[in-house]
Design a protein around this motif. Sequence first.
Motif, PDB file in Angstrom:
ATOM      1  N   GLY A  37     -30.873  -4.754 -19.375  1.00  0.00           N
ATOM      2  CA  GLY A  37     -32.205  -5.351 -19.531  1.00  0.00           C
ATOM      3  C   GLY A  37     -32.436  -6.651 -18.699  1.00  0.00           C
ATOM      4  O   GLY A  37     -31.360  -7.282 -18.277  1.00  0.00           O
ATOM      5  N   ASN A 112     -29.424  -3.079 -24.793  1.00  0.00           N
ATOM      6  CA  ASN A 112     -30.834  -3.063 -25.231  1.00  0.00           C
ATOM      7  C   ASN A 112     -31.141  -4.167 -26.215  1.00  0.00           C
ATOM      8  O   ASN A 112     -30.295  -4.708 -26.505  1.00  0.00           O
ATOM      9  CB  ASN A 112     -31.004  -1.741 -25.773  1.00  0.00           C
ATOM     10  CG  ASN A 112     -32.364  -1.212 -25.351  1.00  0.00           C
ATOM     11  OD1 ASN A 112     -33.414  -1.986 -25.513  1.00  0.00           O
ATOM     12  ND2 ASN A 112     -32.339   0.136 -24.612  1.00  0.00           N
ATOM     13  N   SER A 217     -36.529   2.240 -26.071  1.00  0.00           N
ATOM     14  CA  SER A 217     -35.871   2.617 -24.856  1.00  0.00           C
ATOM     15  C   SER A 217     -34.626   3.497 -25.071  1.00  0.00           C
ATOM     16  O   SER A 217     -34.242   3.602 -26.063  1.00  0.00           O
ATOM     17  CB  SER A 217     -35.792   1.683 -23.900  1.00  0.00           C
ATOM     18  OG  SER A 217     -34.892   0.752 -24.324  1.00  0.00           O
ATOM     19  N   GLU A 221     -32.248   7.820 -21.085  1.00  0.00           N
ATOM     20  CA  GLU A 221     -31.000   7.495 -19.967  1.00  0.00           C
ATOM     21  C   GLU A 221     -29.657   8.136 -20.667  1.00  0.00           C
ATOM     22  O   GLU A 221     -28.805   8.814 -20.046  1.00  0.00           O
ATOM     23  CB  GLU A 221     -30.679   5.974 -19.621  1.00  0.00           C
ATOM     24  CG  GLU A 221     -31.886   5.428 -19.155  1.00  0.00           C
ATOM     25  CD  GLU A 221     -33.007   4.711 -20.126  1.00  0.00           C
ATOM     26  OE1 GLU A 221     -33.255   5.477 -21.178  1.00  0.00           O
ATOM     27  OE2 GLU A 221     -33.147   3.524 -19.858  1.00  0.00           O
TER      28      GLU A 221
END
Length: 286
Positions: A37, A112, A217, A221
């Motif tokens: 991030g 994250n 998020s 991924e």
Amino acid sequence: VHVRVCSSCCSFEDYKLTTEWLMNQTSLRPKVAVICGSGLGLLADRVANKQAFRYQDIPNFPVSTGESHAPCRDMKAAWCLGPSRTRRVTPSVTFPVRIFKLMGVESLLVTNASGGICPDFKVGDIMLIKDHINLPGFAGQHPLCGPNDERFGIRFPCMSDAYSKELRAMAMDIGSELGCGGFIREGVYCMVSGPNFETVAEARMLHILGCDSVGMSTIPEVTVAKHCGLRVLGLSLITNKVSLDYSREEKVNHEEVLEIGKMRAEVLQKLVTTLISCCQQSINTH
Ligand SMILES: *[C@@H]1O[C@H](CO)[C@@H](O)[C@H](O)[C@H]1NC(C)=O
Ligand SMILES: CC(=O)N[C@H]1CO[C@H](CO)[C@@H](O)[C@@H]1O
């Protein structure tokens, strides 16, 4: 609504072309990839032997909006035809994961920020993600929707071991050596779509469901990485405590989240850089 079939937005050939372009530009052949991030931006400055590319120069690469955190990024992504009905996909966030795979990467580190739900968690703790709940996935927003390309992975991938036990143990050891064992935790991460933070009732529900932290998020991924066979380690920085109680006066805000991110950035960077070299070594000895 424009409906597009998944494969027309990123076919195997698109991924191949991007990979080939990148591999033509560099002789580096990384085995470990990191998705970090904004709070970990400095990490990139510390990388030795680095080569940087601007997203807009990379063919097919989705260009980021430049926001520190982009909730609902799926909204601006293409629509696709799912196996049974129309669903949203997230090619923009998961695109690089498949490029990593095609480049020969074996391990993926994701970092994250999330809100702490587990009452024992403190602001500034680092949670090693041991499992997740993909709440948007329950509602049909899933990165693997649409036709499956077997060249990446199987149609129905197993997710019960999405987060590598071995890498988690390694992270725990390194954390203790670096003197941050006291604030490294392990837990279940839950993804919600956002962009609003949780209501008290929603937070209580997530707590009952076994979630230790919540964010907007990372799961897309990780899911795509697991699908194509990458080893995954997820680190989530607890930037605020989610309110489980109506009498609590503090309110979560985006600035607070960014502030805590900055505060712990140094520690997190040290942890991630050490992890990268250890991952590299563990691969070399395999
Ligand atoms: C990569 O390099 C090869 C050999 O020079 C070239 O033929 C090919 O077109 C290049 N591919 C891309 C995507 O740039
Ligand atoms: C603080 C932090 O690392 N947040 C990141 C969480 O992960 C997404 C990507 O999945 C980043 O965009 C955030 O910045």
